[in-house]
Design a protein around this motif. Sequence first.
Motif, PDB file in Angstrom:
ATOM      1  N   THR A 169      32.826  13.244 -11.166  1.00 39.15           N
ATOM      2  CA  THR A 169      31.844  14.470 -10.674  1.00 39.15           C
ATOM      3  C   THR A 169      30.665  14.218 -11.544  1.00 39.15           C
ATOM      4  O   THR A 169      30.772  13.619 -12.721  1.00 39.15           O
ATOM      5  CB  THR A 169      32.630  15.844 -11.215  1.00 39.15           C
ATOM      6  N   ASP A 170      29.522  14.768 -11.052  1.00 40.83           N
ATOM      7  CA  ASP A 170      28.166  14.775 -11.876  1.00 40.83           C
ATOM      8  C   ASP A 170      28.464  15.788 -12.733  1.00 40.83           C
ATOM      9  O   ASP A 170      28.026  16.774 -12.708  1.00 40.83           O
ATOM     10  CB  ASP A 170      27.009  14.920 -10.872  1.00 40.83           C
ATOM     11  N   ASN A 171      28.934  15.283 -14.048  1.00 43.76           N
ATOM     12  CA  ASN A 171      29.213  16.216 -15.103  1.00 43.76           C
ATOM     13  C   ASN A 171      28.000  16.756 -15.736  1.00 43.76           C
ATOM     14  O   ASN A 171      27.728  17.934 -16.141  1.00 43.76           O
ATOM     15  CB  ASN A 171      30.166  15.534 -16.324  1.00 43.76           C
TER      16      ASN A 171
ATOM     17  N   THR B 198      33.852  32.844 -13.918  1.00 49.07           N
ATOM     18  CA  THR B 198      32.504  31.812 -13.154  1.00 49.07           C
ATOM     19  C   THR B 198      32.969  30.174 -13.918  1.00 49.07           C
ATOM     20  O   THR B 198      33.337  30.263 -14.904  1.00 49.07           O
ATOM     21  CB  THR B 198      31.355  32.392 -13.871  1.00 49.07           C
ATOM     22  N   THR B 199      32.696  29.315 -12.718  1.00 54.22           N
ATOM     23  CA  THR B 199      33.004  27.967 -13.422  1.00 54.22           C
ATOM     24  C   THR B 199      32.325  27.088 -12.620  1.00 54.22           C
ATOM     25  O   THR B 199      31.656  27.336 -11.446  1.00 54.22           O
ATOM     26  CB  THR B 199      34.601  27.779 -13.003  1.00 54.22           C
ATOM     27  N   ILE B 200      32.344  25.563 -12.797  1.00 55.94           N
ATOM     28  CA  ILE B 200      31.695  24.685 -12.237  1.00 55.94           C
ATOM     29  C   ILE B 200      32.908  23.859 -11.279  1.00 55.94           C
ATOM     30  O   ILE B 200      33.811  23.483 -11.781  1.00 55.94           O
ATOM     31  CB  ILE B 200      31.180  23.627 -12.892  1.00 55.94           C
ATOM     32  N   HIS B 201      32.841  24.067 -10.097  1.00 56.23           N
ATOM     33  CA  HIS B 201      33.654  23.355  -9.018  1.00 56.23           C
ATOM     34  C   HIS B 201      33.551  21.985  -8.929  1.00 56.23           C
ATOM     35  O   HIS B 201      32.620  21.243  -9.035  1.00 56.23           O
ATOM     36  CB  HIS B 201      33.341  24.060  -7.564  1.00 56.23           C
TER      37      HIS B 201
ATOM     38  N   GLU C 295      38.402  15.759  -2.370  1.00 57.54           N
ATOM     39  CA  GLU C 295      37.141  14.585  -2.048  1.00 57.54           C
ATOM     40  C   GLU C 295      37.138  13.497  -3.028  1.00 57.54           C
ATOM     41  O   GLU C 295      36.949  12.492  -2.655  1.00 57.54           O
ATOM     42  CB  GLU C 295      35.710  15.340  -2.020  1.00 57.54           C
ATOM     43  N   MET C 296      37.623  13.916  -4.259  1.00 51.13           N
ATOM     44  CA  MET C 296      37.394  12.982  -5.267  1.00 51.13           C
ATOM     45  C   MET C 296      38.508  11.846  -4.745  1.00 51.13           C
ATOM     46  O   MET C 296      38.427  10.492  -4.878  1.00 51.13           O
ATOM     47  CB  MET C 296      37.707  13.089  -6.627  1.00 51.13           C
ATOM     48  N   GLY C 297      39.432  12.172  -4.529  1.00 56.74           N
ATOM     49  CA  GLY C 297      40.791  11.516  -3.981  1.00 56.74           C
ATOM     50  C   GLY C 297      40.554  10.670  -2.811  1.00 56.74           C
ATOM     51  O   GLY C 297      40.593   9.466  -2.583  1.00 56.74           O
TER      52      GLY C 297
ATOM     53  N   ALA D  75      32.866  -3.585  -5.326  1.00 55.40           N
ATOM     54  CA  ALA D  75      33.123  -2.086  -6.037  1.00 55.40           C
ATOM     55  C   ALA D  75      32.013  -1.634  -6.201  1.00 55.40           C
ATOM     56  O   ALA D  75      31.063  -1.871  -6.143  1.00 55.40           O
ATOM     57  CB  ALA D  75      33.806  -2.660  -7.348  1.00 55.40           C
ATOM     58  N   GLN D  76      32.194  -0.092  -6.186  1.00 55.68           N
ATOM     59  CA  GLN D  76      31.151   0.984  -6.376  1.00 55.68           C
ATOM     60  C   GLN D  76      31.407   1.897  -7.279  1.00 55.68           C
ATOM     61  O   GLN D  76      32.649   2.406  -7.301  1.00 55.68           O
ATOM     62  CB  GLN D  76      31.001   1.495  -4.833  1.00 55.68           C
ATOM     63  N   GLY D  77      30.290   2.505  -7.773  1.00 58.24           N
ATOM     64  CA  GLY D  77      30.599   3.787  -8.519  1.00 58.24           C
ATOM     65  C   GLY D  77      30.053   4.813  -7.586  1.00 58.24           C
ATOM     66  O   GLY D  77      29.011   4.931  -6.961  1.00 58.24           O
ATOM     67  N   ARG D  78      30.941   6.019  -7.389  1.00 58.56           N
ATOM     68  CA  ARG D  78      30.350   7.081  -6.628  1.00 58.56           C
ATOM     69  C   ARG D  78      30.368   8.352  -7.423  1.00 58.56           C
ATOM     70  O   ARG D  78      31.554   8.427  -8.031  1.00 58.56           O
ATOM     71  CB  ARG D  78      31.237   7.262  -5.280  1.00 58.56           C
ATOM     72  N   VAL D  79      29.398   9.047  -7.478  1.00 59.36           N
ATOM     73  CA  VAL D  79      29.283  10.509  -8.264  1.00 59.36           C
ATOM     74  C   VAL D  79      29.243  11.572  -7.351  1.00 59.36           C
ATOM     75  O   VAL D  79      28.396  11.611  -6.595  1.00 59.36           O
ATOM     76  CB  VAL D  79      28.074  10.395  -9.017  1.00 59.36           C
ATOM     77  N   LEU D  80      30.231  12.600  -7.464  1.00 59.63           N
ATOM     78  CA  LEU D  80      30.261  13.726  -6.427  1.00 59.63           C
ATOM     79  C   LEU D  80      29.485  14.961  -7.072  1.00 59.63           C
ATOM     80  O   LEU D  80      29.516  15.183  -8.272  1.00 59.63           O
ATOM     81  CB  LEU D  80      31.547  14.032  -6.146  1.00 59.63           C
ATOM     82  N   PRO D  81      28.832  15.434  -6.268  1.00 60.79           N
ATOM     83  CA  PRO D  81      28.168  16.695  -6.864  1.00 60.79           C
ATOM     84  C   PRO D  81      28.858  17.900  -7.236  1.00 60.79           C
ATOM     85  O   PRO D  81      29.873  18.133  -6.501  1.00 60.79           O
ATOM     86  CB  PRO D  81      26.947  17.150  -5.786  1.00 60.79           C
ATOM     87  N   PRO D  82      28.663  18.580  -8.242  1.00 54.91           N
ATOM     88  CA  PRO D  82      29.373  19.754  -8.652  1.00 54.91           C
ATOM     89  C   PRO D  82      28.789  20.905  -7.939  1.00 54.91           C
ATOM     90  O   PRO D  82      27.696  20.930  -7.637  1.00 54.91           O
ATOM     91  CB  PRO D  82      29.395  19.863  -9.956  1.00 54.91           C
ATOM     92  N   ASP D  83      29.426  22.112  -7.824  1.00 54.03           N
ATOM     93  CA  ASP D  83      28.691  23.754  -7.478  1.00 54.03           C
ATOM     94  C   ASP D  83      29.143  24.505  -8.552  1.00 54.03           C
ATOM     95  O   ASP D  83      30.149  24.420  -9.204  1.00 54.03           O
ATOM     96  CB  ASP D  83      29.372  24.027  -6.166  1.00 54.03           C
TER      97      ASP D  83
END
Lengths: 343, 343
Positions: B174-176, B302-305, B310-312, B328-336
């Motif tokens: 996740t994009d921390n 209240t939290t960051i999702h 989807e990560m899996g 090989a790739q690095g993939r970063v998923l957006p948080p909400d």
Amino acid sequence: MGFQVGEVILIPTTIKDVAEVAGVSVTTVSRALNGYSDVGEETRRKVQKVAEELNYRPSAVARSLVMKRTKTIGLLISEMMSDKSGHHFTFEVLRGLHDALAKNGYDLIFANTTTAKQRLLSYLDFCTERRFDGVIVMGIRLDDPYVHEVTESPLPSVVIDIPLLSKHCGYVMTDNIHGCELAIQHLTSRGHRNIGFVNGHKEAEVSRQRLRGYKDALEKCGLPFEPSLVYEGDFSVESGAAGLEALLSANPDLTAVFFASDLMAIGALRWAQQQGIKVPGDVSIVGFDNIELSEYVTPGLTTIHQRRYEMGVTAANSLVAMLEGDMAQGRVLPPDIVIRGTT
Amino acid sequence: MGFQVGEVILIPTTIKDVAEVAGVSVTTVSRALNGYSDVGEETRRKVQKVAEELNYRPSAVARSLVMKRTKTIGLLISEMMSDKSGHHFTFEVLRGLHDALAKNGYDLIFANTTTAKQRLLSYLDFCTERRFDGVIVMGIRLDDPYVHEVTESPLPSVVIDIPLLSKHCGYVMTDNIHGCELAIQHLTSRGHRNIGFVNGHKEAEVSRQRLRGYKDALEKCGLPFEPSLVYEGDFSVESGAAGLEALLSANPDLTAVFFASDLMAIGALRWAQQQGIKVPGDVSIVGFDNIELSEYVTPGLTTIHQRRYEMGVTAANSLVAMLEGDMAQGRVLPPDIVIRGTT
DNA sequence: GTTGCAAACCAAAACGTTTTGGTTTAGACT
DNA sequence: AGTCTAAACCAAAACGTTTTGGTTTGCAAC
């Protein structure tokens, strides 16, 4: 030549390589490494040294082929247990299964029921292709036809939460009857006489048992069984809320409700709070499962604890015992009551 | 002869049986069933019919041996993620992994790090013995030496939550940084100026990133970074409570705290309520993860999702792509951000 | 009536182990 | 000197597939 994965080619050392370098036959390498007595001490050390140097790891695949056992256990989970909310119950059992199986040298392979569907195979066919040594079956609906194909086959299996016992099929479950008794006894001891029951869907064996347990417990406490006090939910948060609403409107003098799962109890708790109904002031609530969540809601949920990790361990050990020739067994684990704030 | 499991002997039909009954060679059976073109239509039908009748299921074991690929993926999880509280995060990722892998014909094998330890093998050795085609690595501590052995080996791997990128190793996370920004921006938009941060233990890469994200976000909002506003926890409920207590006593004018995990935030929330500290009246709380629990505590957290499922799926697809020759790739998923009652 | 070719089939090798049924060697006993 | 035994080793078969490198057959083209 070598192990092809993607563009990469891994070339693990084989027993042949070891044999050549050590200057002995493959037979001797095999027997040296597996601790047989008909190999000289010096040769054994030599072989071990070479194996170490070449980083030799015997192929589980080749070994499985010739030994006719894979040391793998299939894990059959239905969507019911592996859906979004399944983790509360499933994960702990999984841990127990894995830990106990690992201890005995078995690996656990996920095979939720979609796997088979994807490949247009019955579960049993899937297990046959993969040559599992045994199967753990979990959270299967009573009306699933394929599951019986598995449990009735000669493939050793242990089922969690359905009491199926045959030559090649054992089971592990919580004593649901006693669990219900604990819940109802607790409520009556607090003075409740009108106790509702919100059950799970009837395709689950545990629902049947818990309904029976509810009835038996009422009788034991000298209370009459009233069909209008029972609501059939589906284990979900939403159906818990719906259940409480339905029961309250049909029975205004209700003072306590027992739920067949914590998730439903929590749904009911939230609904009650939204409606301004006080828990446990106006109505007391008892759940079933003791999922982690139940500790964190406010007020804390009184519930019946299922030893989930232990269920996993027991199921695994039971299966391993069967693989070693023991009879299939049914094992019933005792529940405990955990008293918190909702009663 | 036959497959030995326990006292039982299963005798699955082999390709040879089919060949004999159908009156053709094993070659022809193999090619007929696998859709090759050099077999006559009539013969093909005959073979299919016989295979069906004899209930023939090709042995994945034999096939793996000759094809040099097992169609199995190892799942390496450390205790950190598979302990009692691990399920909140792990289970959803697992579902994603499994679903996506199953869709591509791969099976998932559990291999938490105790498996290897039990057998006195390094993870890599374990993977080599089982001849996994690839590995998913999850929740590993940065200081675990064995994990690097795996990610640096030519065995294709995808790591979850650590940005390790090399020829045979990709990652998903996740994009921390952005997640923290969302949290801090939300808090400042509500007027908070003194915002504390309770981090996870520093052996986790995500902790480093979230600390960085916290700092960056403060800067973006024109607030100074104050070391005394940071507490190092360990992701657990207890450390969340301890963190809030420590921060409050050191900084009496604190009005909001951001936690690096929901579990810690919930621990803090409970502690605050026990102390009579009002949330969000006296102090606002924001968590990270959006575990199911966070919806059920009162007030809602209240939290960051994090998109766990989807990560899996992403990790699985990424690995499958590598096995088919992709880089090989690095993939970063957006948080909400999920806004509930604690802010 | 060869030659060429495509269609349909197959024998055997290969994959990496374990296990069976030996053989060889050395020494002990007659 | 011959026989027996135990210790140490090994060749080959087996496990159930896929794949390679054929062979056979029938028919069309010359």
